[in-house]
Scaffold this motif. Structure first.
Motif, PDB file in Angstrom:
ATOM      1  N   ASN A 138     -13.291  12.949   7.698  1.00 37.34           N
ATOM      2  CA  ASN A 138     -13.329  14.397   7.830  1.00 37.34           C
ATOM      3  C   ASN A 138     -12.761  14.830   9.176  1.00 37.34           C
ATOM      4  N   GLY A 139     -11.909  15.847   9.154  1.00 36.73           N
ATOM      5  CA  GLY A 139     -11.303  16.355  10.372  1.00 36.73           C
ATOM      6  C   GLY A 139     -10.101  15.557  10.841  1.00 36.73           C
ATOM      7  N   ILE A 140      -9.844  14.420  10.214  1.00 43.22           N
ATOM      8  CA  ILE A 140      -8.700  13.582  10.590  1.00 43.22           C
ATOM      9  C   ILE A 140      -7.715  13.491   9.435  1.00 43.22           C
ATOM     10  N   GLY A 141      -8.177  12.986   8.305  1.00 39.31           N
ATOM     11  CA  GLY A 141      -7.309  12.876   7.143  1.00 39.31           C
ATOM     12  C   GLY A 141      -7.474  11.547   6.444  1.00 39.31           C
ATOM     13  N   ARG A 142      -6.469  11.193   5.661  1.00 39.39           N
ATOM     14  CA  ARG A 142      -6.496   9.949   4.905  1.00 39.39           C
ATOM     15  C   ARG A 142      -5.626   8.902   5.592  1.00 39.39           C
ATOM     16  N   SER A 143      -6.262   7.815   6.013  1.00 39.33           N
ATOM     17  CA  SER A 143      -5.552   6.714   6.661  1.00 39.33           C
ATOM     18  C   SER A 143      -5.055   5.741   5.605  1.00 39.33           C
ATOM     19  N   TYR A 144      -3.770   5.421   5.696  1.00 43.72           N
ATOM     20  CA  TYR A 144      -3.118   4.524   4.744  1.00 43.72           C
ATOM     21  C   TYR A 144      -2.782   3.223   5.466  1.00 43.72           C
ATOM     22  N   PHE A 145      -3.325   2.101   4.967  1.00 41.43           N
ATOM     23  CA  PHE A 145      -3.230   0.820   5.665  1.00 41.43           C
ATOM     24  C   PHE A 145      -2.129  -0.084   5.129  1.00 41.43           C
ATOM     25  N   GLY A 146      -1.616   0.204   3.959  1.00 39.40           N
ATOM     26  CA  GLY A 146      -0.591  -0.644   3.369  1.00 39.40           C
ATOM     27  C   GLY A 146      -0.855  -0.844   1.897  1.00 39.40           C
ATOM     28  N   TYR A 147      -0.145  -1.782   1.304  1.00 46.80           N
ATOM     29  CA  TYR A 147      -0.242  -1.957  -0.140  1.00 46.80           C
ATOM     30  C   TYR A 147       0.081  -3.377  -0.564  1.00 46.80           C
ATOM     31  N   TYR A 148      -0.273  -3.681  -1.793  1.00 48.79           N
ATOM     32  CA  TYR A 148       0.102  -4.928  -2.449  1.00 48.79           C
ATOM     33  C   TYR A 148       0.872  -4.553  -3.706  1.00 48.79           C
ATOM     34  N   SER A 149       2.123  -5.028  -3.783  1.00 51.35           N
ATOM     35  CA  SER A 149       2.946  -4.725  -4.948  1.00 51.35           C
ATOM     36  C   SER A 149       3.839  -5.917  -5.262  1.00 51.35           C
ATOM     37  N   ALA A 150       3.718  -6.412  -6.484  1.00 45.87           N
ATOM     38  CA  ALA A 150       4.560  -7.515  -6.931  1.00 45.87           C
ATOM     39  C   ALA A 150       5.755  -7.009  -7.739  1.00 45.87           C
ATOM     40  N   GLN A 151       6.066  -5.714  -7.607  1.00 46.30           N
ATOM     41  CA  GLN A 151       7.172  -5.132  -8.349  1.00 46.30           C
ATOM     42  C   GLN A 151       8.515  -5.755  -7.981  1.00 46.30           C
ATOM     43  N   ASN A 152       8.683  -6.020  -6.693  1.00 46.94           N
ATOM     44  CA  ASN A 152       9.944  -6.576  -6.198  1.00 46.94           C
ATOM     45  C   ASN A 152       9.739  -8.041  -5.837  1.00 46.94           C
ATOM     46  N   THR A 153      10.344  -8.929  -6.590  1.00 54.31           N
ATOM     47  CA  THR A 153      10.129 -10.361  -6.376  1.00 54.31           C
ATOM     48  C   THR A 153      10.878 -10.893  -5.158  1.00 54.31           C
ATOM     49  N   LEU A 154      11.692 -10.070  -4.511  1.00 55.23           N
ATOM     50  CA  LEU A 154      12.455 -10.517  -3.346  1.00 55.23           C
ATOM     51  C   LEU A 154      11.667 -10.431  -2.051  1.00 55.23           C
TER      52      LEU A 154
END
Length: 230
Positions: A138-154
């Motif tokens: 609250n008062g700051i926002g939504r912190s985004y730390f990263g992701y896991y995605s196997a969409q791109n095999t490279l």
């Protein structure tokens, strides 16, 4: 981060459209989002607290995604709008689900120790499950730390930012604008790494009401964002 085309089925969720590519794979994106999230009226405006974003374990929505649709006529214009996304699903639509899950879901939570929940995407444009890791304050926002995605095999599927980025401030309201940056690495599955510098310039440029299948009209905001990957 990639944002995904969605038609809302739950009042706690977001609708966004964008395109993106990643340098060779990663380049730039332009996005729009409509937010019918327990919005509060402040005069003629809509005010959205970040606490109303989906963040409780067990929340979910089912979206219907279509890749061959030009949404330009539906996106509205700056100022007051009525967005009509009430069209019924068609045979061309693919069901896509977003679930709010524990950080440990999927087995990669150790890479995101400060996140408090994850968004898991399945179906639709996702050939394999994808997780995004967040914390809301609250008062700051939504912190985004990263992701896991196997969409791109490279590339290695785990993308953990050295520092979280605030992708949505608190609260969100018409006329607001913000910038954010984050530098991180992607690791190639064939060896080596690539440095990425991500920057975003965003503004809330429209407000109004939004009609969804089975919901609406609902108060809503739109923000447009230009994302750049160098």
């Amino acid at each position: 981060k990639p944002r995904n085309t969605q038609t809302l089925k739950n009042k706690n969720d977001m609708c966004s459209t964008t395109s993106f590519s990643m340098k060779s794979l990663l380049k730039s994106s332009i996005g729009l989002i409509c937010i019918p999230l327990f919005a509060l009226y402040c005069g003629a405006q809509v005010v959205v607290p970040v606490s109303s974003l989906p963040n409780v374990i067990g929340e979910y929505n089912v979206s219907y995604v279509r890749t061959n649709l030009d949404l330009t006529p539906l996106l509205g214009s700056p100022g007051s709008n009525f967005w009509d996304f009430s069209q019924a699903p068609t045979a061309d639509d693919m069901p896509q689900q977003l679930n709010i899950v524990p950080v440990s879901d999927g087995g990669n939570g150790d890479s995101f120790p400060d996140a408090t929940y994850a968004q898991r995407f399945t179906g639709g444009i996702y050939a394999a499950p994808t997780w995004e890791y967040y914390q809301t304050s609250n008062g700051i926002g939504r912190s985004y730390f990263g992701y896991y995605s196997a969409q791109n095999t490279l590339v290695d599927p785990i993308i953990a930012f050295p520092e979280p980025t605030i992708d949505l401030p608190d609260p969100i309201q018409y006329g607001q604008s913000w910038d954010r940056k984050v530098a991180y690495q992607i690791f190639l599955t064939l060896g080596g790494a690539e440095d990425i510098e991500f920057s975003e310039s965003a503004s809330v440029d429209a407000f109004g009401t939004l009609a969804l299948p089975g919901f609406g009209p609902l108060p809503a905001l739109r923000f447009t964002a230009i994302d750049t990957y160098d």
